[in-house]
Design a protein around this motif. Structure first.
Motif, mmCIF file in Angstrom:
data_model
loop_
_atom_site.group_PDB
_atom_site.id
_atom_site.type_symbol
_atom_site.label_atom_id
_atom_site.label_comp_id
_atom_site.label_asym_id
_atom_site.label_seq_id
_atom_site.Cartn_x
_atom_site.Cartn_y
_atom_site.Cartn_z
ATOM 1 N N PRO A 27 0.819 -1.216 0.000
ATOM 2 C CA PRO A 27 0.000 0.000 0.000
ATOM 3 C C PRO A 27 0.850 1.262 0.000
ATOM 4 N N ALA A 28 0.687 2.076 -1.037
ATOM 5 C CA ALA A 28 1.503 3.284 -1.167
ATOM 6 C C ALA A 28 1.207 4.291 -0.070
ATOM 7 N N ALA A 29 -0.018 4.250 0.466
ATOM 8 C CA ALA A 29 -0.406 5.232 1.479
ATOM 9 C C ALA A 29 0.155 4.917 2.858
ATOM 10 N N ASP A 30 0.711 3.730 3.052
ATOM 11 C CA ASP A 30 1.247 3.330 4.360
ATOM 12 C C ASP A 30 2.730 3.009 4.180
ATOM 13 N N ALA A 31 3.578 3.995 4.402
ATOM 14 C CA ALA A 31 5.016 3.828 4.146
ATOM 15 C C ALA A 31 5.630 2.764 5.038
#
Length: 370
Positions: A272-276
């Motif tokens: 998930p790109a939104a959760d680094a």
């Protein structure tokens, strides 16, 4: 996660000559998985596939005998040692958050009043050693087999509680230098989970839910022994009570459904790109750490990585007394799309390993058709 369980032996199989192929490879592999489960007296089989951008969950049978509900994508199965892949991701996520380092010694993460394994070398047991089965710890804790015997055929870990774990730690001596040799260890990954929970100040199940399950949207995945919509485990056709592993949940207490496992494996293919933090952790668990003895396979954090047919395949299997599981994924290549497979059934692992092998063949078959 049977007491006798070790690293799954999954063989490469050559395809039959083209003139002998009656069914598409993926269809044939799916049929083989269902046959293997039913031959072992399973009542429920779930095969979840993510391939070519399409998700499918194939469900067969009922969650138990008689008038039990039908098996669905939300039916929950015991995962056994597939739980270890969740523990590896939890470790990587906590490292990505800066809460600990993979190089930290185990001793500093156990409760201060607990004994620690005696290590006959200057090198301590580190978290990385636990996640790669190189700690030198035995496969099972000392004393577990004695407590397991009364429930050997149903729930052998149920009586191994925290008091017995502390006694086992006091009786454990590691005679080889940690990091030197591979030795599959339920004990080691179980202790890894205890160490992570101690650092966070949460029970393992709650910590896993907070750091991994909730962020990935895994609503049916849990360590609770009797979740809703669960499949009843069976051994030789006999229904069993829920699997319990109170002292070492990180090694084998996770339950999940076909639908949830597709989300889980899909996250390994496309973090998930939104959760680094999770994106970094999902990349870290795929990083190979060592070559397995006598094999060309590599070991990442818990996951086995095999290079086959011009692509990398990651996989792990698991078993309780009443359920068998296989999960695997293969990232995209220049010529092939990513693929993931989860195969679940509510009967314990067979000696010949046919269901696990069928799960691996499913992964290869769908991977070849992407």
């Amino acid at each position: 996660m049977n007491p006798a369980e070790g690293r799954a032996a999954v063989a490469e199989r050559r395809a039959a000559p083209a003139e002998n192929r009656v069914e598409a490879p993926a269809e044939r592999a799916l049929a083989a998985a269902v046959r293997a489960a039913r031959d072992a007296s399973a009542t429920a089989v779930t095969v979840a596939v993510l391939a070519g951008g399409r998700a499918e969950v194939h469900c067969f049978g009922r969650t138990g005998r008689g008038r039990a509900p039908a098996c669905t994508p939300d039916t929950v199965f015991e995962l056994g040692s597939v739980s270890k892949t969740f523990t590896a991701l939890l470790l990587a996520a906590m490292a990505a958050r800066g809460e600990l380092a993979l190089s930290e010694p185990l001793r500093g993460l156990l409760p201060a009043d607990w004994p620690a394994p005696a290590v006959r070398s200057a090198e301590p047991i580190r978290l990385l050693h636990l996640a790669t089965h190189t700690s030198g710890l035995p496969r099972l804790p000392p004393g577990l087999l004695a407590s397991a015997l009364p429930a050997w055929n149903s729930n052998p870990y149920a009586a191994f509680d925290e008091a017995r774990l502390r006694a086992a730690l006091a009786a454990t001596t590691v005679r080889t230098e940690p990091g030197r040799h591979y030795r599959y260890s339920n004990y080691g990954v179980g202790l890894l989970g205890r160490a992570l929970a101690e650092r966070a100040g949460l029970p393992y199940g709650a910590l896993l839910a907070d750091r991994v399950l909730a962020p990935l949207g895994l609503t049916a995945t849990t360590c609770a022994p009797d979740p809703p919509h669960r499949a009843t485990g069976h051994r030789h056709g006999r229904p069993l009570p829920p699997w319990r592993i109170p002292a070492l949940p990180a090694a084998g207490a996770v339950r999940s459904s076909g639908a949830d496992l597709l989300r889980y494996l899909g996250a390994h293919l496309a973090p998930p790109a939104a959760d680094a933090v999770l994106a970094a952790a999902l990349a870290d668990v795929r990083h190979p750490r060592l070559r397995l003895p006598g094999s060309a396979d590599l070991l990442a954090l818990v996951w086995t990585r095999r290079h086959a047919a011009d692509r990398d395949v990651y996989f792990h299997s698991g078993g309780t007394r009443g359920c068998t599981s296989f999960v695997g994924f293969s990232p995209a290549t220049a010529s092939r799309a990513p693929v993931a497979v989860a195969a679940l059934t509510n009967t314990g692992p067979s000696v010949n390993g046919r269901f696990v092998q069928a799960g691996y063949d499913l992964l290869r078959a769908w991977g070849g058709t992407c």
